[in-house]
Structure formats: C-alpha cells, structure tokens
Design a protein around this motif. Structure first.
Motif, short mmCIF file in Angstrom:
data_model
loop_
_atom_site.label_atom_id
_atom_site.label_comp_id
_atom_site.label_asym_id
_atom_site.label_seq_id
_atom_site.Cartn_x
_atom_site.Cartn_y
_atom_site.Cartn_z
N CYS A 64 -1.16 -6.79 4.12
CA CYS A 64 -0.38 -5.62 4.53
C CYS A 64 0.00 -5.70 6.01
O CYS A 64 -0.88 -5.72 6.88
N LEU A 92 -3.35 2.41 7.38
CA LEU A 92 -3.12 2.12 5.96
C LEU A 92 -3.91 0.90 5.49
O LEU A 92 -3.91 -0.15 6.13
N PRO A 108 -4.03 -0.69 1.54
CA PRO A 108 -3.70 -0.52 0.11
C PRO A 108 -4.93 -0.49 -0.78
O PRO A 108 -4.97 0.23 -1.78
N CYS A 167 3.12 2.96 5.60
CA CYS A 167 3.58 1.92 4.67
C CYS A 167 5.03 1.55 4.93
O CYS A 167 5.89 2.42 5.10
N SER A 179 6.71 -0.25 2.71
CA SER A 179 7.23 -0.48 1.34
C SER A 179 7.74 -1.91 1.15
O SER A 179 8.72 -2.15 0.46
N LEU A 232 1.72 0.51 -4.02
CA LEU A 232 2.94 1.09 -3.46
C LEU A 232 3.48 2.22 -4.32
O LEU A 232 4.02 3.20 -3.81
#
Length: 433
Positions: free
Chosen positions: A312, A321, A323, A368, A370, A385
């Motif tokens: 990430c 963040l 994931p 994020c 994306s 996501l």
C-alpha cells in the motif's frame, strides 16, 4: 474385548465435529448478515480462479521464498492428514493400521507422509524465525497486537507438535517398524527408544496416537477463532471473487439515473424503472450489515499476511491506512455483531457502536489512493478497497462529510464542468499566455 477406548474415541470425535459444525453454522449466519450480491456469472472462470489461486497457490509464489515454504506446509499438512481416515477407522473399530493390508502401496504412502512431515517441520521453523527473529516489517505493524501476533505463533507450534507426534507414533510402533516399509524417517528416530521395554513403547505409541488425533480435532475447532480460517474459506472466496477489471467501480443505478436526468432533459422522469434502480434505504456502509456477504466472507478469509499493507503506497508513506487492518476490523466488528445476536436470541439490538469511527477511522478511509495494490497483492482474492469505497460513499452521500479538498473539487465539477475553479469560458485562456 475392552471397548472403552473405542467409546472414548467416538465421543471425542462427535464432540469435536459437533463443536466445529456449531461454529460453522454461526460463521455462515454472520456472513449472511450482508446484503445479497449476484456472483453467478462466468462459472468456468470462477472454477479456474479457485483452482489456480486457492488450490494452485499461484499468487503465493509471487514472493518465491515465502511461497515455496507455504506450498510445502500446505501440501504436507493436507496430504499427511489423509492418514486421519485410517486413524478414525482404527479408533472406531479398534483395529491397528487397517490400511497396512494393501501391501507395498501403504509403505509408499506412509513414506511420503514421513518425508512431508519433516519438510513441514523445517518450513514451520523457518516461518517462526522470519516472524520472531528476523521480524519482517509486515508482521510487526501496529495492528499486529498481542492476539494476532500470538495466533500466528500458536499455529506454528501446533504444526510442529502434530508433525512430531506423527513421527514419534511411527517410530515407537513395533509392528510398523518390523514391516520395514514406509519408515523412511521414523527408522532413524526409533533408535532413541531402543532401551525402552515393549510395554513402554506401546504406551508411547498409543499416547502419540491419541494426542495426534485429539490435536487435529483441537486444531480444527481452533480455526474458527484464528486467522487460519482461510485454510477452508480460501476456496469459496477465490471462487466468488470479483471478475471485473481492477479499478472498475460499482455504480449505483439509482444515482446513474438521476445523473442522466440532469444531463438529458428529454428523459421522462416518470417512466417506470426496474426495481433494481430504486434508491436504497442507505447509501454506502457505516456498519457490517451494510456490506454485502462477499465482503464479509473476505473479512473472515483474511490471512493477516500483510502483503496488502506492505504494497500500500499510503502505508509506505506513513499514513494511518493499513488494508490488513480494514479487514481485521471488519471481522472483529462482525464477530461483535454475531455475539450480540447470540445474546439476544437471534435478534440484533443496537449497541451504539458501528464499524465506522468505532473500528475504522475516517483518516484511514481518506488516506486510500484507490490504486488497487492491496487487491492485486492478496494471495486469496480479498478486496479491502471495496469496503473502503462503500464507507466513503456513506460519508459523502449520507453525511456530506468528504474532505474540504474533495468537496471543492465536486463543487467545481458541478459549476464549471471540471475539477478546477475556472469558468468554462476561461478554460483555454492559458493558450494565449
């Protein structure tokens, strides 16, 4: 004939399998709390994905060292446990190595099992070293607190013990050693017990036999509480995983229709629309019940391996963040909701908590980019996501709580037809400068 051991074995088997079935039923109940989603398309591609990713471990080997040793553990543990069938038959009917009557093939199978047991033991030690001595960064992220960290080690200890019991069971089995067929590893362990009496050897062999099968039953029931639930769920998760190109987001048809009405005034706003285009009661997701069942299955399937987080870009640049944490938080909240339902006799009572804010912060969601790096990295087709985007959708469409920068951009698009704060008539003025 003394039937007491057989009775004890049957009772242990029934209790072990019964408790597993009870937890499996609870697991399915929790997953079904999510909204329905149609994943019936392109069955051939789905079967292929399951065969390649879950069974073939195709995404694991993208990191060759970890992938190689994981395949050893995966194949070894699955293949060795074929012998569980023989143990169950022996335990129920009081026989001893009932399959040995098939002759040389039995020796070949047990020989393969013993070799795999040693390879699994070595691979597990290497995994333990990577986690606890080398301390690979992805295993020591902030979300890897006491339980997730210990859980991984417990599984490694479990596997070491089960492989040891299997080899000791074979090494102290006088009948098996006298066959001199299949004891490719245990023949070198047997000399350590050469000074023991026949009665003592029988006691050790029976103890290892009982501990081995009981250990397998304990391990089976431990899965529900462990990240290693992916051993079972990786197969349905990869089968039902999204077949859409990465980066293609789900549009809400009801919203699309509204936009079309704004763009094209000739569309009849009173024309009958299919039921699927009706606006939902709630846009996006603030709690686990707002997600679909595939996203909840994703949460239970998470292996906590950290490949998603290590790939990430937001996490790499120090943002909050992770994931992996998104999936762990979703699973933890889902378990909390499940326990709430159990306590209230099948009905969820509002506990004043939700996934958003109580588990996952807004800072994490808006960090994020994306980019889908986490989706690409996951070895079992989990999509963090999709959960992030559903929660963002809730913030924007239900709470109007998007960051200032994003609100400015959307205002500019609405007023100027572009993300920039320039009138459409002035958009090309830069050409004359």
């Amino acid at each position: 004939m003394n039937y007491l051991p057989n009775i004890i074995f049957v009772v242990a088997l029934i209790l072990g399998l019964g408790y597993f079935a009870k937890n499996a039923k609870k697991l399915i109940r929790n997953i079904k709390l999510g909204h329905d989603i149609d994943v019936s398309d392109n069955k051939s591609q789905r079967w292929k994905n399951m065969a390649m990713i879950a069974l073939g471990q195709s995404k694991m080997v993208k990191r060759p060292i970890a992938g190689f040793f994981h395949i050893i553990v995966y194949i070894g543990f699955i293949v060795i446990n074929i012998e569980v069938l023989e143990i169950i038959i022996d335990g129920v009917f009081g026989t001893h190595r009932i399959f040995s009557s098939i002759g040389s093939l039995y020796g070949i199978l047990i020989g393969i099992f013993e070799i795999l047991a040693v390879l699994v033991f070595i691979a597990v030690i290497i995994f333990w070293i990577r986690r606890n001595i080398l301390k690979l960064q992805r295993f020591w992220k902030p979300e890897m607190t006491a339980w997730p960290k210990n859980d991984a080690n417990y599984i490694l200890y479990f596997e070491m013990i089960l492989m040891t019991l299997f080899l000791v069971m074979n090494a102290t089995d006088i009948h098996f050693q006298n066959m001199n067929s299949g004891n490719v590893i245990s023949q070198f362990i047997a000399p350590f017990f050469k000074n023991f009496s026949e009665g003592t050897l029988h006691f050790i062999e029976r103890s290892a036999w009982w501990l081995h099968i009981l250990g397998i039953l304990v391990f089976l029931n431990y899965l529900y509480f462990s990240k290693h639930l992916h051993i079972l769920l990786a197969f349905p998760n990869t089968f039902y995983g999204s077949l859409k190109p990465k980066g293609e987001f789900d549009n809400m048809q009801s919203v699309t229709n509204e936009v079309r009405l704004m763009i094209d005034p000739n569309i009849d706003p009173f024309a009958a629309q299919p039921e699927s285009t009706e606006a939902p009661a709630k846009f996006g997701a603030s709690d686990v019940q707002d997600l679909n069942w595939l996203q909840l299955l994703n949460a239970y399937t998470c292996t906590e391996c950290g490949r998603c987080t290590s790939e990430c870009p937001a996490n790499q640049t120090g943002k909050k963040l992770s994931p992996r944490k998104i999936m762990m938080d979703t699973r933890d909240r889902l378990e909390e909701v499940g326990k709430n339902i159990d306590l209230n006799k099948g009905e969820f009572k509002n506990d004043g908590r939700q996934l958003l804010d109580d588990y996952i912060t807004r800072e994490e969601l808006w960090a994020c980019t994306s980019c889908n790096a986490c989706v690409e990295a996951c070895p079992v087709s989990i999509n963090p996501l999709s959960i992030i985007m559903e929660m963002r959708r809730y913030l924007v469409m239900e709470q109007s709580a998007a960051p200032v920068e994003l609100n400015n951009m959307m205002t500019n698009i609405e007023n100027n037809g572009a993300p920039w704060p320039y009138n459409q008539m002035d958009r090309l003025n830069w050409k004359n400068e």
